[in-house]
Write an enzyme that holds these catalytic residues in place. Structure first.
Site, mmCIF file in Angstrom:
data_model
loop_
_atom_site.group_PDB
_atom_site.id
_atom_site.type_symbol
_atom_site.label_atom_id
_atom_site.label_comp_id
_atom_site.label_asym_id
_atom_site.label_seq_id
_atom_site.Cartn_x
_atom_site.Cartn_y
_atom_site.Cartn_z
ATOM 1 N N SER A 94 1.517 7.046 24.072
ATOM 2 C CA SER A 94 1.459 8.504 24.193
ATOM 3 C C SER A 94 1.864 9.109 22.853
ATOM 4 O O SER A 94 2.618 8.499 22.094
ATOM 5 C CB SER A 94 2.434 8.971 25.283
ATOM 6 O OG SER A 94 2.626 10.367 25.217
ATOM 7 N N TYR A 130 10.309 9.232 29.511
ATOM 8 C CA TYR A 130 8.878 8.962 29.310
ATOM 9 C C TYR A 130 8.612 8.665 27.839
ATOM 10 O O TYR A 130 7.971 7.666 27.496
ATOM 11 C CB TYR A 130 8.058 10.168 29.790
ATOM 12 C CG TYR A 130 6.567 10.025 29.599
ATOM 13 C CD1 TYR A 130 5.788 9.341 30.529
ATOM 14 C CD2 TYR A 130 5.926 10.570 28.480
ATOM 15 C CE1 TYR A 130 4.414 9.203 30.356
ATOM 16 C CE2 TYR A 130 4.561 10.438 28.301
ATOM 17 C CZ TYR A 130 3.806 9.757 29.236
ATOM 18 O OH TYR A 130 2.449 9.622 29.051
#
Ligand code: NAP
Length: 241
Positions: free
Chosen positions: A146, A159
């Site tokens: 990401s 995350y």
């Protein structure tokens, strides 16, 4: 199109979003896909879509990756060995967004769950499936990164940390396997993509303004195919795709 003919590919988080689109694209390219997720009902929808498009009959494995002990991952390996006798690729796609909140207030239990799903499970699954992958003449492992796991962004918490870890996991496995096996290991950052995770993270965004999962699926197919032989340790960024 048969870039993945005869290959068996395991895809985690195949019930929806990017995982579903990649599963459909892999089946379209001739692969037998093993759909892994935590609920049979949602995986059945992907299964039905694949059979409706005439792809090879998929398999379904239910596993909650927040609690994926080594023994259960070992059972996944045994099931794939018994059913197909081979495994040629893994797409580690499943992930949990956790909370968007300052680290100062981040709930440690949520931290543990996010790290378990996003970082520990891909590690343990890859480790237990390596004997099968090493037996393949051309195996490919794809981890999912990401943008917030490349450059820290405030409030993205566990995350972001898990995705930093995924980049390291990719590099380590790639380095350790490149001279001793035909297993290549790469990471894909899909970039902003129209899924329920994206909608949760950006509730005010017009979904139509971001690309669809279907539009990026061919990048995964490429990395899983013979055309990507020799490509390893790379971190592919699809932000501008
Ligand atoms: P999504 O639509 O939220 O799908 C997530 C998938 O992960 C679902 O299939 C979900 O299954 C599965 N999953 C979640 N927790 C699980 C668990 N405990 N055990 C097993 N499976 C579990 O997300 P997405 O946007 O397609 O994201 C796919 C990947 O791309 C993720 O790694 C994400 O971090 C990454 N990514 C996405 C974007 C984006 O803009 N969408 C951007 C950068 C990176 P259920 O159906 O059972 O919940």
């Amino acid at each position: 199109m048969s870039a993945l003919a005869q290959r068996v590919i395991l895809i985690t988080g195949a019930s929806r979003g990017i995982g579903r689109a990649v599963a459909l694209a892999c089946a379209q390219a001739g692969a037998t896909v093993v759909l892994l997720g935590r609920e049979e009902a949602t995986l059945n929808a992907t299964y039905d879509a694949i059979t409706a498009q005439g792809g090879p009959t998929p398999a379904i494995i239910t596993l909650d990756l927040s609690v994926a002990p080594v023994e259960l991952c070992q059972q996944v390996a045994e099931q794939i060995q018994a059913t197909f006798g081979r495994l040629d690729g893994i797409v580690h796609n499943a992930a949990d967004l956790g909370d968007i909140t300052p680290l100062e207030m981040y709930d440690p239990d949520t931290y543990d769950r996010v790290m378990a799903i996003n970082l520990r499970a891909p590690f343990v699954l890859t480790q237990t499936l390596l004997p099968l992958l090493k037996a393949s003449p051309d195996a490919s492992v794809i981890f999912t990164g990401s943008s917030v796991g490349r450059q820290a962004r405030a409030f993205w918490g566990a995350y972001a940390l898990s995705k930093f870890g995924v980049e390291g996991l990719t590099q380590l496995f790639a380095e350790e396997l490149k001279n001793t096996s035909d297993v290549r290991v790469n990471c894909v950052n899909p970039g902003a993509t129209r899924t329920s995770m994206r909608a949760s993270a950006y509730p005010g965004e017009n979904p139509e303004s971001v690309k669809t999962p279907e539009s990026i699926a061919h990048h995964y197919v490429h990395l899983l195919s013979d055309a990507a032989r020799g490509t390893t340790g790379q971190s592919l960024d699809l932000t501008a795709a």
